[in-house]
Write a protein that holds these residues in place. Structure first.
Motif, short mmCIF file in Angstrom:
data_model
loop_
_atom_site.label_atom_id
_atom_site.label_comp_id
_atom_site.label_asym_id
_atom_site.label_seq_id
_atom_site.Cartn_x
_atom_site.Cartn_y
_atom_site.Cartn_z
N ALA A 176 35.82 12.25 -76.43
CA ALA A 176 34.39 12.00 -76.66
C ALA A 176 34.00 11.98 -78.12
O ALA A 176 32.81 11.90 -78.43
N GLU B 164 31.84 9.02 -76.94
CA GLU B 164 30.71 9.44 -77.77
C GLU B 164 29.40 8.87 -77.23
O GLU B 164 28.39 9.59 -77.12
N ALA C 33 28.39 10.78 -74.21
CA ALA C 33 27.84 12.09 -74.56
C ALA C 33 26.39 11.96 -75.03
O ALA C 33 25.52 12.76 -74.63
N ILE D 175 31.99 18.02 -76.19
CA ILE D 175 32.77 16.94 -76.80
C ILE D 175 34.21 17.43 -76.88
O ILE D 175 34.58 18.18 -77.79
N ALA E 255 35.49 15.59 -83.35
CA ALA E 255 34.72 16.17 -82.24
C ALA E 255 33.60 17.05 -82.78
O ALA E 255 32.45 16.99 -82.29
N THR F 237 30.81 14.84 -84.26
CA THR F 237 29.99 14.20 -83.23
C THR F 237 29.07 15.21 -82.56
O THR F 237 27.87 14.96 -82.36
N SER G 49 31.69 21.37 -79.20
CA SER G 49 32.95 20.65 -79.31
C SER G 49 34.10 21.59 -78.98
O SER G 49 33.99 22.82 -79.08
#
Length: 260
Positions: free
Chosen positions: A18, A24, A27, A39, A47, A50, A59
């Motif tokens: 992700a 991504e 998410a 993530i 991760a 993001t 994450s």
């Protein structure tokens, strides 16, 4: 994303692979609809970056090829969110084919199947008790049109075809526990894996996609959100193509016929 229905308020979601691309975008979509998302990615730095950009996200470094890491990711999601309601199996491996099949290595074949297919099995196995406990659990597997038709990449394609079969058998196995299992088969999606190949993408959009463009990660994220939500409460064991008409329409044939 404004004025989005909060279909996932109070939900916890774990998404593998992700840190970027389809994972991504998924998410971000689930979070925009109220979910708290984990993530999970083998690239820990990406991760974390993001997750930091998505309100309420966490994450976790997770290699889906490692059972202990998968189980730790599931436990962390439950700890952080109080429940795990949605699992999105998005992590994959896609090795280049050797020029001749007899030159393909066992290592590349086994890696693609281990991450793409067996990784999804590991995640589902680890997550099922938590998913079943919520009464609304959903698994969405990210497959590929490669699992239905020849677009190259022997091992990756075999793994994605196997994932569709696993989706069906798992759906039957866990339906009585209130967990739904579905799959999405994307066509060509504008992800970082296609970076620097804009000319190829443009030719694909013009010559093979009836809707006149390649897909965006958000196209897949929207489909995931539907299948994971209660809007799809009576859907399980299905594979949904999100491919711009690629597999339904042969654009080359009418072009040749009209040119006669």
């Amino acid at each position: 994303m404004s004025n989005v229905t909060q279909r996932f308020e109070g939900y916890g979601a774990l998404i593998t692979g992700a840190a970027r691309g389809i994972g991504e975008a998924t998410a971000r979509r689930l979070a925009a609809e109220g979910a708290r998302v984990l993530i999970a990615d083998v690239n820990d730095e990406a991760a974390r970056k993001t997750a930091a950009d998505i309100p309420g996200a966490e994450s976790f470094r997770c290699d889906v090829g490692d059972r202990s890491q998968v189980e730790a990711a599931v436990a962390y999601a439950v700890e952080c969110f109080g429940s795990l309601d949605v699992l999105v199996n998005n992590a994959y491996s896609c090795s280049l084919d050797a020029p001749l099949i007899e030159d393909q290595s066992d290592d590349s074949w086994e890696r693609d199947l281990n991450i793409t297919l067996t990784g999804a099995f590991r995640c589902a196995r680890a997550a099922l008790p938590a998913l079943a406990a919520t009464g609304r659990g959903a698994i969405v597997n990210i497959g590929s049109v490669n699992g239905e038709q020849d677009f190259g990449n022997h091992a990756y394609s075999a793994a994605k075809a196997g994932l569709a079969s696993f989706t069906r058998t798992l759906a039957g196995d866990v339906a009585s526990r209130g967990v739904r299992v579905n799959q999405i088969n994307p066509g060509t999606i504008r992800t970082p894996g296609w970076a620097g190949r804009d000319a190829e993408m443009a030719r694909l959009a013009e010559t093979v996609y009836p809707l006149g463009r390649v897909g965006e990660p958000e196209d897949i994220a929207a489909a995931v959100a539907f299948l994971a939500s209660r809007d799809a409460a009576w859907i399980t064991g299905t594979t949904l193509r999100v491919d711009g008409g690629l597999l339904a329409v042969n654009m080359a044939f009418p072009a040749v016929v009209e040119a006669r």
